[in-house]
Design an enzyme around this catalytic site. Structure first.
Site, PDB file in Angstrom:
ATOM      1  CE  LYS A   1      11.727   2.822 -10.732  1.00 49.43           C
ATOM      2  NZ  LYS A   1      10.603   2.899 -11.753  1.00 49.43           N
TER       3      LYS A   1
ATOM      4  CD  GLU B   1      19.393  -3.144  -7.394  1.00 52.02           C
ATOM      5  OE1 GLU B   1      20.042  -2.534  -6.389  1.00 52.02           O
ATOM      6  OE2 GLU B   1      18.045  -2.735  -7.324  1.00 52.02           O
TER       7      GLU B   1
ATOM      8  CB  SER C   1       3.751   5.155 -11.656  1.00 52.85           C
ATOM      9  OG  SER C   1       3.566   4.464 -12.834  1.00 52.85           O
TER      10      SER C   1
HETATM   11  C1  PLP Z   1       9.809   1.877 -11.998  1.00 52.60           C
HETATM   12  C2  PLP Z   1       8.519   2.152 -12.183  1.00 52.60           C
HETATM   13  C3  PLP Z   1       7.521   1.338 -11.872  1.00 52.60           C
HETATM   14  C4  PLP Z   1       7.421   0.017 -10.993  1.00 52.60           C
HETATM   15  O1  PLP Z   1       8.028   0.331  -9.759  1.00 52.60           O
HETATM   16  P1  PLP Z   1       7.510   0.233  -8.491  1.00 52.60           P
HETATM   17  O2  PLP Z   1       8.576   0.258  -7.187  1.00 52.60           O
HETATM   18  O3  PLP Z   1       6.590  -0.819  -8.497  1.00 52.60           O
HETATM   19  O4  PLP Z   1       6.526   1.481  -8.250  1.00 52.60           O
HETATM   20  C5  PLP Z   1       5.936   1.705 -12.198  1.00 52.60           C
HETATM   21  N1  PLP Z   1       5.848   2.763 -12.888  1.00 52.60           N
HETATM   22  C6  PLP Z   1       6.878   3.558 -13.541  1.00 52.60           C
HETATM   23  C7  PLP Z   1       6.610   4.662 -14.346  1.00 52.60           C
HETATM   24  C8  PLP Z   1       8.247   3.182 -13.032  1.00 52.60           C
HETATM   25  O5  PLP Z   1       9.136   3.599 -13.682  1.00 52.60           O
END
Ligand code: PLP
Length: 393
Positions: free
Chosen positions: A89, A111, A377
Site C-alpha cells: 500500500k 478513509e 502482497s
Molecule cells: C489491503 C491489502 C490487500 C487488498 O487490497 P488490494 O487493493 O486489492 O491490493 C491485499 N493484501 C494486503 C497485504 C493488504 O494489506
C-alpha cells in the site's frame, strides 16, 4: 483489446466518474494534472528515490524452492511484504503524497476499513510533515485497535464515522463530505484502484513499480522478462493491478485473480465479487459489485479485512468480463491453511489476504516448465491474533 484506461476514464464498460456535482472541481483538477505531474523528471526522481531509501525497493523476486518442488512447477514470490509498513500500500501513498505537495495541498484525508491504508497514509504524512485526518467507522475503530494506535502514534487524527453500519462505506461518505468542504487545501488519498477516474489509473501507475521490477528480475533469473502466470489476491485490486500493469497487453502471460469466498460463495458470507457481482456504481465508479435485487450493496464478508470489500476496481471488472483474467475464489479455511503452509515451507508468514492467492496451487494445475509469479502482497504480523485464535497457537 486494450486493457488500460481510455481517455474518458473507462476500462471497457467500467470506470468513469459518478460523483456529486460539488466534487467536480476537485476530481477535475486531479484528472487534468495527475499524468503531467507524475511524468515530470523531478517527480520521478523523488518518487524513485523514496521507494528506494524509504520503502526499501526493489523488493526481491524470490524463487520458492521447496514450494516449486512440491507442486512441480517454477514458483516465484514478489516480496511486497518486505516494504516498509508491511505491504504494497505504501507504494501508492508515497506517489499520492508527492502529487499532493505539487498540487499545493497542505492537508490530507483518507478513509480506512481495517486500518492498513490509514497507516500507510499516516506514515507518508509524517514523512512530509503534512496534516493527516483518517476517517474510520466507529465499529472498525473498536475492531482494529492496533492500527488506530499506529495512526495516532504517527500523528494522524482518527475521526469516527458514526452513521449507518459504522464501517468503511460510512467512513468513505464522511471523507467525501470533508473533501467537498475543503476543496482547495486538501488531497484525498484513496487506497486501492477504486473511486472515480483518475484514481484507478493513478493508483495502478504508482503500484506498477511491482511489474516493472518483476520484468528485469525475471530476466536475470529465468532469461526472459515474462512469466507464464501472474497471480494476486483482489480486494479493491491495487496489488494485483501493480503486478499485472506491464503484462496487461502481453497475451503470453496468463492472469489469475483470487477473491475471498469467505464461508463459501453461496453462503451469504463472502466477498467473491466477480462471481456474485452485478454492474452498479460504488465509490464513484461503474463496476461489478455485490448487491441485492433492489440495488442495495450487500455486506461483504471475509476472514481477511483487506479482501472484505463489496466491489472490485473497474480494471478488474473489465479483465473479468473480457476473460483476460481467470477469477478463482478461495474460502477462509483454505486461505488460513496457506498461512501455515507458506510459513512452514518458505519461512514467510503471509498476510491472510496474500495467503488466498497461494491456494490457487491446490485448485489449478501447472506444468514443470511454467513460471509463476505470485504477488506476496503483505506480511502476517497484523494478522497474528487471527492466526492465534484460528490455530489455537
Ligand atoms: C489491503 C491489502 C490487500 C487488498 O487490497 P488490494 O487493493 O486489492 O491490493 C491485499 N493484501 C494486503 C497485504 C493488504 O494489506
Amino acid at each position: 483489446m486494450n486493457y488500460n484506461v481510455d481517455e474518458k476514464g473507462y476500462y471497457g464498460d467500467f470506470g468513469g466518474a459518478f460523483i456529486p456535482e460539488m466534487l467536480y472541481p476537485n476530481v477535475a483538477e486531479l484528472r487534468e494534472k495527475y499524468l503531467k505531474i507524475s511524468s515530470e523528471p523531478d517527480f520521478k526522481k523523488e518518487f524513485d528515490n523514496l521507494l528506494k531509501v524509504y520503502v526499501g525497493r526493489p523488493t526481491p523476486l524470490y524463487f520458492a524452492k521447496r514450494l516449486s518442488k512440491r507442486y512441480n512447477t517454477k514458483i516465484y514470490l514478489k516480496r511486497e511484504d518486505l516494504c516498509h509498513t508491511g505491504a504494497h500500500k505504501v507504494n501508492n501513498t508515497i506517489g499520492q503524497i508527492l502529487l499532493a505537495k505539487r498540487l499545493g495541498k497542505n492537508r490530507v484525508i483518507a478513509e480506512t476499513g481495517a486500518g492498513q491504508h490509514g497507516v500507510a497514509t499516516a506514515t507518508v504524512c509524517a514523512l512530509m510533515g503534512i496534516e493527516c485526518i483518517v476517517y474510520m467507522g466507529e465499529l472498525d475503530i473498536k475492531r482494529q485497535a492496533p492500527n488506530v494506535a499506529r495512526m495516532k502514534m504517527l500523528g494522524a487524527e482518527v475521526r469516527s464515522a458514526k452513521s449507518g453500519s459504522k464501517t468503511l462505506k460510512d467512513a468513505t461518505n464522511e471523507a467525501i463530505r470533508d473533501w467537498i468542504n475543503n476543496p482547495v487545501d486538501t488531497h484525498y488519498i484513496i487506497g486501492s484502484v477504486v473511486g472515480p477516474h483518475p484514481y484507478p489509473d493513478m493508483v495502478a501507475r504508482f503500484q506498477s513499480v511491482i511489474s516493472e521490477e518483476t520484468k528485469w528480475q525475471l530476466k536475470e533469473q529465468e532469461g526472459r522478462e515474462y512469466p507464464d502466470h501472474i497471480i494476486a489476491c483482489v480486494g479493491g485490486g491495487s496489488n494485483a493491478a501493480g503486478l499485472y500493469f506491464h503484462y496487461l497487453n502481453d497475451e503470453r502471460v496468463n492472469i489469475i485473480s483470487v477473491e475471498a469466498a469467505g464461508k463459501g460463495i453461496h453462503s451469504g458470507k463472502s466477498a467473491a465479487t466477480s462471481a456474485l457481482g452485478k454492474e452498479g456504481i460504488i465509490h464513484g465508479s461503474k463496476t461489478l459489485l455485490m448487491q441485492s435485487h433492489d440495488g442495495q450493496i450487500t455486506e461483504p464478508y471475509s476472514i481477511s479485512a483487506g479482501l472484505d470489500y463489496p466491489g472490485i476496481g473497474p480494471m478488474h471488472a473489465h479483465l473479468y468480463r473480457s476473460k483476460r483474467a481467470e477469477f478463482i475464489s478461495i474460502p477462509d479455511q483454505e486461505a488460513m491453511g496457506w498461512g501455515l503452509t507458506l510459513s512452514q515451507m518458505e519461512g514467510i508468514i503471509p498476510a491472510i489476504e496474500t495467503a488466498h492467492a497461494f491456494a490457487v496451487l491446490d485448485v489449478r494445475k501447472f506444468s514443470p516448465e511454467e513460471v509463476i509469479v505470485f504477488n506476496c502482497s503483505g506480511r502476517g504480523d497484523k494478522d497474528l491474533d487471527t492466526y492465534i485464535d484460528y490455530f489455537k497457537l
